[in-house]
Scaffold this active site. Structure first.
Site, PDB file in Angstrom:
ATOM      1  N   TYR A 120       0.763  -1.028   0.029  1.00  0.00           N
ATOM      2  CA  TYR A 120      -0.012   0.012   0.155  1.00  0.00           C
ATOM      3  C   TYR A 120       0.957   1.314  -0.047  1.00  0.00           C
ATOM      4  O   TYR A 120       0.445   2.525   0.512  1.00  0.00           O
ATOM      5  CB  TYR A 120      -0.843   0.026   1.172  1.00  0.00           C
ATOM      6  N   LYS A 127      -2.487   9.093   0.704  1.00  0.00           N
ATOM      7  CA  LYS A 127      -3.573   9.645   1.643  1.00  0.00           C
ATOM      8  C   LYS A 127      -2.770  10.542   2.774  1.00  0.00           C
ATOM      9  O   LYS A 127      -3.598  11.317   3.361  1.00  0.00           O
ATOM     10  CB  LYS A 127      -3.938   8.303   2.186  1.00  0.00           C
TER      11      LYS A 127
END
Length: 221
Positions: A120, A127
């Site tokens: 990720y 993010k």
């Protein structure tokens, strides 16, 4: 105004649901990770409505693979859609919100911004950038009566999650539920209710916050 890039059907379904509430809804295809896409989207907003009250930044994409397998193209694609778009969409949104005396901006983040999740790395970095932008924009836009916040949903019960569950080769969803103090998965409705609250006058003194919605999942480490 409902934006999509690749999959028109959910956007049309969303617009139909809005119309059932007696409201106008228009669907616009635009890649908000590009300047041309943002220009097209906001030109349509201005042409159709003339102003803007609320902007929800929930577009997301990314290349899920280990850090050493990431490529510049994947990095740019993910950052442009997940983080860059918030900054430059806000630049277009502010003049339209000014016409209405202010507004609200809410972005959708992810616990991957502060937790290390498998494969990720690029999405997590995007993010984290999104959350930093949320804080800076909240301060800079405060005197314009524009409220800026974000929400960070945990593992939510969506169609994508069920596909992921099948790919795991084990009952991934049940394991998440068992680790969640609230005893169930987060639903899209759970997220929507918090987003709606952040767009309401009741949240006018919440600025630059990232609200985690995960039923307590991340509290257990």
């Amino acid at each position: 105004m409902v934006n999509f890039f690749r999959n028109r059907t959910p956007a049309e379904e969303t617009a139909a649901a809005i119309r059932k509430l007696g409201q106008q809804a228009l669907v616009v295809k635009a890649n908000i990770g590009t300047d041309n896409g943002l220009d097209h989207l906001f030109n349509e907003i201005e042409n159709q409505f003339g102003a803007l009250d609320i902007m929800i930044c929930n577009a997301a994409s990314g290349y899920n693979r280990p850090a050493l397998q990431q490529k510049p193209k994947g990095w740019d694609w993910t950052m442009n859609i997940n983080a860059r778009s918030l900054l430059f969409a806000t630049q277009r949104a502010v003049p339209l919100m000014h016409k209405r005396g202010g507004g609200a901006i809410v972005s959708i983040s992810s616990p991957g911004s502060f937790r290390v999740l498998p494969d990720y790395v690029v999405v997590g970095a995007s993010k984290a950038a999104l959350e930093a932008l949320t804080r800076y924009l909240a301060v800079e836009l405060a005197d314009k009566n524009i409220v800026v916040n974000a929400v960070s949903p945990g593992i939510a019960e969506t169609e994508a999650l069920h596909h992921f569950d099948s790919a795991q080769g084990e009952d991934f969803i049940d394991s998440v539920i068992n680790r969640t103090p609230a005893g169930r998965l987060v639903t899209p409705e759970d997220v929507a209710q918090v987003v709606a609250f952040l767009c309401s006058p009741a949240a006018s003194m919440m600025r630059g916050q990232v609200i985690v919605i995960d039923g307590g999942y991340t509290l257990l480490g």
